[in-house]
Design a protein around this motif. Structure first.
Motif, PDB file in Angstrom:
ATOM      1  N   THR A 179       0.853  -1.190   0.000  1.00 41.03           N
ATOM      2  CA  THR A 179       0.000   0.000   0.000  1.00 41.03           C
ATOM      3  C   THR A 179       0.888   1.239   0.000  1.00 41.03           C
ATOM      4  O   THR A 179       2.080   1.158   0.292  1.00 41.03           O
ATOM      5  CB  THR A 179      -0.892   0.027   1.254  1.00 41.03           C
ATOM      6  N   CYS A 180       0.291   2.382  -0.296  1.00 40.81           N
ATOM      7  CA  CYS A 180       1.049   3.634  -0.260  1.00 40.81           C
ATOM      8  C   CYS A 180       1.500   3.896   1.177  1.00 40.81           C
ATOM      9  O   CYS A 180       0.910   3.412   2.133  1.00 40.81           O
ATOM     10  CB  CYS A 180       0.187   4.809  -0.686  1.00 40.81           C
ATOM     11  N   CYS A 232      -1.037   4.810   4.343  1.00 39.09           N
ATOM     12  CA  CYS A 232      -2.364   4.292   3.983  1.00 39.09           C
ATOM     13  C   CYS A 232      -3.108   3.882   5.254  1.00 39.09           C
ATOM     14  O   CYS A 232      -2.714   2.964   5.948  1.00 39.09           O
ATOM     15  CB  CYS A 232      -2.220   3.090   3.062  1.00 39.09           C
ATOM     16  N   SER A 271      -6.143   2.682   5.344  1.00 38.41           N
ATOM     17  CA  SER A 271      -6.906   1.445   5.110  1.00 38.41           C
ATOM     18  C   SER A 271      -6.081   0.245   5.553  1.00 38.41           C
ATOM     19  O   SER A 271      -6.606  -0.710   6.145  1.00 38.41           O
ATOM     20  CB  SER A 271      -7.266   1.299   3.634  1.00 38.41           C
ATOM     21  N   CYS A 317      -8.476  -1.237  -3.501  1.00 35.14           N
ATOM     22  CA  CYS A 317      -7.099  -0.957  -3.074  1.00 35.14           C
ATOM     23  C   CYS A 317      -6.517  -2.088  -2.241  1.00 35.14           C
ATOM     24  O   CYS A 317      -5.376  -2.476  -2.416  1.00 35.14           O
ATOM     25  CB  CYS A 317      -7.066   0.298  -2.214  1.00 35.14           C
ATOM     26  N   MET A 318      -7.323  -2.585  -1.306  1.00 29.37           N
ATOM     27  CA  MET A 318      -6.783  -3.555  -0.363  1.00 29.37           C
ATOM     28  C   MET A 318      -6.656  -4.953  -0.977  1.00 29.37           C
ATOM     29  O   MET A 318      -6.129  -5.848  -0.358  1.00 29.37           O
ATOM     30  CB  MET A 318      -7.625  -3.593   0.914  1.00 29.37           C
ATOM     31  N   ASN A 364     -12.111   5.038   1.587  1.00 28.70           N
ATOM     32  CA  ASN A 364     -11.132   6.094   1.299  1.00 28.70           C
ATOM     33  C   ASN A 364     -11.747   7.136   0.363  1.00 28.70           C
ATOM     34  O   ASN A 364     -11.058   7.931  -0.241  1.00 28.70           O
ATOM     35  CB  ASN A 364      -9.843   5.500   0.721  1.00 28.70           C
ATOM     36  N   ALA A 407      -9.801   4.269  -5.333  1.00 26.07           N
ATOM     37  CA  ALA A 407      -8.421   4.762  -5.291  1.00 26.07           C
ATOM     38  C   ALA A 407      -7.476   3.953  -6.175  1.00 26.07           C
ATOM     39  O   ALA A 407      -6.629   4.524  -6.849  1.00 26.07           O
ATOM     40  CB  ALA A 407      -7.929   4.791  -3.858  1.00 26.07           C
ATOM     41  N   CYS A 455      -6.404   8.813   2.855  1.00 31.76           N
ATOM     42  CA  CYS A 455      -5.677   8.183   1.746  1.00 31.76           C
ATOM     43  C   CYS A 455      -4.808   9.266   1.109  1.00 31.76           C
ATOM     44  O   CYS A 455      -5.316  10.109   0.380  1.00 31.76           O
ATOM     45  CB  CYS A 455      -6.718   7.632   0.776  1.00 31.76           C
ATOM     46  N   PRO A 456      -3.518   9.277   1.435  1.00 32.36           N
ATOM     47  CA  PRO A 456      -2.679  10.371   0.953  1.00 32.36           C
ATOM     48  C   PRO A 456      -2.708  10.537  -0.568  1.00 32.36           C
ATOM     49  O   PRO A 456      -2.688  11.656  -1.072  1.00 32.36           O
ATOM     50  CB  PRO A 456      -1.267   9.997   1.438  1.00 32.36           C
ATOM     51  N   LYS A 457      -2.781   9.412  -1.270  1.00 29.36           N
ATOM     52  CA  LYS A 457      -2.771   9.507  -2.728  1.00 29.36           C
ATOM     53  C   LYS A 457      -4.043  10.186  -3.246  1.00 29.36           C
ATOM     54  O   LYS A 457      -3.989  11.047  -4.110  1.00 29.36           O
ATOM     55  CB  LYS A 457      -2.643   8.101  -3.319  1.00 29.36           C
TER      56      LYS A 457
HETATM   57  S1  SF4 Z   1      -4.471   4.746  -2.814  1.00 29.02           S
HETATM   58 FE1  SF4 Z   1      -5.100   5.311  -0.734  1.00 29.02          FE
HETATM   59  S2  SF4 Z   1      -6.268   3.563   0.028  1.00 29.02           S
HETATM   60 FE2  SF4 Z   1      -5.126   2.858  -1.760  1.00 29.02          FE
HETATM   61  S3  SF4 Z   1      -3.262   1.970  -0.955  1.00 29.02           S
HETATM   62 FE3  SF4 Z   1      -2.817   4.149  -1.417  1.00 29.02          FE
HETATM   63  S4  SF4 Z   1      -3.265   5.254   0.450  1.00 29.02           S
HETATM   64 FE4  SF4 Z   1      -4.164   3.246   0.676  1.00 29.02          FE
END
Ligand code: SF4
Lengths: 336, 415
Positions: free
Chosen positions: A29-30, A33, A35, A58-59, A145, A149, A232-234
């Motif tokens: 994950t980022c 994250c 999540s 995402c997960m 999120n 994402a 969710c930083p992204k």
């Molecule tokens: S996009 Fe957001 S929710 Fe998905 S892995 Fe990255 S931080 Fe987590």
């Protein structure tokens, strides 16, 4: 009737109770994250006698790349909209096999994990159908999120009013493409499925609250539902090191109320309960919104609008279906 | 509704005793009794005609205690198929089904059932695809999944429906196969017409059908595995190749299953893949799937009485496709006339799916017969004995002329 489970009161309790990791290193994950933090706490709270089902999102994409799975629990993929069906199928099979003596009788937690797109949009009817199957026990966890994402941050019904996504940019003609207000999933799940015994909202920023809610959901039995808000930083646009701060602000500004509904009894928890009791004052939503680039195009009037909606939620919302119709209710007037 | 007194005595007899009993019921009833005998663990239902009949009987058998299974009424077909996929992953024997557009609504779940290799058995109560709405039979619904790793079989009588259901579990759950099976039954003509059939005793079924065993793929806390993680471009080719092996293995496993079935139950279907009817010396052979066999067989009998050398070949298993049998039975004929209760728009010669496959199979034959294609009976329109005679006459005429004048004939279409 309330269930008795050992709940964590302090961080020390929590660390004592939940030492083993069942959602481990190996995920991609980022950074920052939340999540992933939710999954980590859910896995700790559930423990080893658990089957986890993860819907596309995402997960799934970030956690189960072949050779590097993060799960130290049996895990299976389900289709984007399949969470509700998958938990029912799993729980039903366990019940059938145990009833017929083909499996030893024991308590096995069944947890279905879906993102906001899979749960609130695509999979809503399957989740809803699942929550009526009261003879089976499972937890559906919606990690929210507020966008799709992993597919490049697209709008979902959980995306908040005004937020920028790749499907809701801001343009010369239309400044706010995401004009729809976010659905109230947890309340909808309670009201629509009156026999569900446990529904809650949570956030990884408050792990004690999250951990206890997962424990309660799994102990109380039958279909249960938890909705977490996951910075969710992204997708939201902030430095990953601020994830926890942003999560805290979501609760402190009242945008994300933490509550649980156990056997029809509504209770605010943690910081949200303190806000309701007047022990802490709600922070202005501006403090939350101005920290994220997804809201960068919003004007002061837009933010005032959001503030008004959040105030309204705190001051005049009721959760229908939970209060007897025979009772006259105190219904606070809206301040003009 | 509950099972009648007479019926309940008979059901108790087959569940407890050693003798088979004869009953009258529909094609879907017959299948429901097979599910009782196979002792399925989990099933999910969602209404659509003509598939719905099977769940009406299954639910009755459960309500009356003849079958102990978790019975789940789903939100829609996607839900239905996801439910059984996950029940199967835990180690439960499952049954599901649908018809027409309902079957296609589930397509995403249908695909993962085969790519994840779960031996689910499903009824496809064949029905025309909307729009326009029609309850009647058409085979396009089942044929839509011909390329995704499901085994597909067409049955012709209630007895065959019952027997094939037992055989389907045996084949699907064989460790060499581990693929789902779709059993096609012509909507109304078989699903809802009443037949006399025999219900075999459970004691024999237990000899024929071992318990479902997923082995080390079973999802359970004692077996910490991850199923269907993302492999991206790394492994998809290898996984598809394994499915291909499984599908090829099915040819052998099907033969074994029918052989053991004949031994244990005393009902021998001969060639499991196709049913040849007076084809040995035939100059003209008609080919079809499902209940179209009845008017065609009648036409064969009457034309034979007049000295015409005609025959009929019914395709039972469409996936895996019986290539060898097609070559063996058809390449000696002068003309092969394929009756398709389906259509493949824009296909190589603008014909039906069965026709296209048979043309392809016969390309390898030493002698290639002339091939014509009838598109008929769409949406449940009846194909009568007279229609079959007319079709044979066109085929016989082609044989006499020694050339195909029109490859694909939409039979009986109003201009
Ligand atoms: S996009 Fe957001 S929710 Fe998905 S892995 Fe990255 S931080 Fe987590």
């Amino acid at each position: 009737m309330t269930v008795t489970v050992r709940l964590a009161r302090t961080v020390k309790d929590l660390l004592q109770m939940a030492q083993t990791e069942y959602f481990n290193a190996g995920h991609r994950t980022c950074q920052g994250c939340e999540s992933a933090m939710v999954l980590r706490w859910v896995a700790k709270a559930a423990g080893p006698n658990t089957i986890v089902i993860g819907a596309t999102g995402c997960m799934y994409v970030a956690n189960t790349t072949y050779y590097t799975t993060a799960w130290a629990l049996p895990w299976i993929h389900t289709q984007l909209s399949g969470t509700g069906s998958a938990v029912v199928g799993t729980a039903a099979a366990l019940k059938a096999l145990m009833d017929k003596g083909k499996l030893p009788r024991e308590k096995i937690n069944v947890i279905g994990i879906c993102g906001d797109l899979g749960c609130a949009d695509a999979g809503l009817s399957e989740v809803s159908n699942a929550l009526t199957h009261t003879k089976y026990s499972f937890l559906i966890l919606m990690y929210d999120n507020e966008s799709s994402a992993n597919t490049d941050i697209q709008e979902t019904t959980m995306t908040p009013y005004g937020a920028l996504t790749t499907f809701s940019p801001s343009g010369k003609q239309i400044r706010i493409m995401k004009y729809r207000w976010k659905k109230n999933m947890a309340a909808m799940m309670v009201v629509g499925h009156p026999e569900v015994r446990y529904v809650a909202t949570a956030i990884a920023t408050d792990p004690i609250d999250l951990y206890n809610k997962v424990r309660k959901a799994l102990e109380i039995g039958g279909p249960t539902f938890i909705h977490t808000l996951d910075p969710c930083p992204k997708g939201w646009g902030y430095d990953p090191k601020y994830s926890h701060e942003i999560g805290k602000l979501a609760v402190e500004t009242g945008i994300w109320p933490l509550f649980e509904i156990e056997d029809g009894k509504f209770r605010l928890t943690s910081t949200s309960a303190r806000i309701a009791r007047g022990e802490v004052k709600r922070k202005p939503v501006k403090e939350y919104i101005r920290r994220q680039t997804r809201f960068k195009h919003l004007t002061d009037e837009d933010i005032e609008y959001i503030q008004r909606k959040v105030d309204e939620m705190w001051e005049k919302w009721l959760i229908p279906g939970l209060i007897p119709l025979t009772k006259e209710l105190p219904y606070p007037e809206t301040k003009q | 509704m509950s099972v009648s007194v007479l019926e309940s005595k008979r059901l108790e007899a087959v569940l407890k005793g050693d003798e088979e009993v004869e009953v009258v019921g529909t094609g879907t009833d017959a299948m429901a009794y097979a599910l009782m005998l196979a002792d399925i663990d989990v099933t999910s239902a969602y209404p659509i005609r003509p598939y719905g009949g099977v769940m009406q009987t299954v639910s009755k058998l459960i309500a009356d205690g003849y079958l102990k299974a978790e019975y789940i009424v789903a939100a829609h077909e996607h839900d239905q198929f996801e439910i059984v996929k996950h029940a199967s992953a835990v180690g439960a024997r499952t049954f599901v089904g649908s018809s027409g557009v309902g079957w296609l609504l589930a397509i995403e779940a249908i695909v993962v059932i085969s790519t994840d290799r779960y031996p689910v058995v499903a009824l496809i109560g064949n029905r025309a695809l909307d729009d326009p709405g029609a309850y009647g039979v058409e085979h396009n619904d089942a044929l839509m999944v011909r390329d995704v790793g499901w085994l597909l079989v067409w049955v012709d009588t209630a007895q065959e429906a019952l027997d094939t259901t037992l055989i389907a579990y045996r084949v699907a759950e064989d460790p060499r196969v581990m693929l789902p099976v779709g059993i096609s039954m012509d909507g109304a003509f078989l699903t809802h017409s009443e037949h006399v059939f025999k219900i075999p005793p459970k004691s024999k079924v237990q000899k024929f059908l071992p318990p479902y065993d997923l082995g080390n793929r079973k999802l359970h806390p004692s077996n910490v595995i991850s199923v269907a993680p993302q492999v991206n471009e790394d492994w998809v080719t290898e996984i598809r190749k394994q499915m291909d092996e499984a599908m090829k293995n099915a040819r052998k496993v099907i033969v074994e299953a029918y052989r053991d079935f004949a031994k244990i139950f005393g009902r021998d279907y001969g060639n499991p893949f196709v049913e040849p009817y007076m084809v040995e010396d035939a100059d003209v052979i008609m080919v079809g799937m499902g209940t179209v066999s009845r008017p065609i067989k009648e036409a064969v009998r009457r034309l034979r009485a007049k000295g015409e050398k005609v025959g009929f070949l019914r395709i039972r298993w469409f996936r895996p496709f019986p290539t060898e049998d097609i070559i063996h039975y058809l390449s000696g004929a002068k003309v092969v006339a394929v009756v398709d209760r389906d259509y493949s728009f824009g296909s190589p010669f603008d014909g039906g799916a069965v026709y296209t496959e048979i043309r392809s199979a016969l390309y390898e034959a030493e002698h290639r017969p002339l091939i014509i294609n009838f598109i008929g009976g769409l949406g449940g329109r009846e194909i009568t004995y007279n229609d079959a005679i007319n079709m044979f006459n066109i085929a016989l005429d082609t044989a006499r002329k020694g050339k195909v004048e029109q490859r694909v004939i939409w039979y009986g279409v109003r201009e």
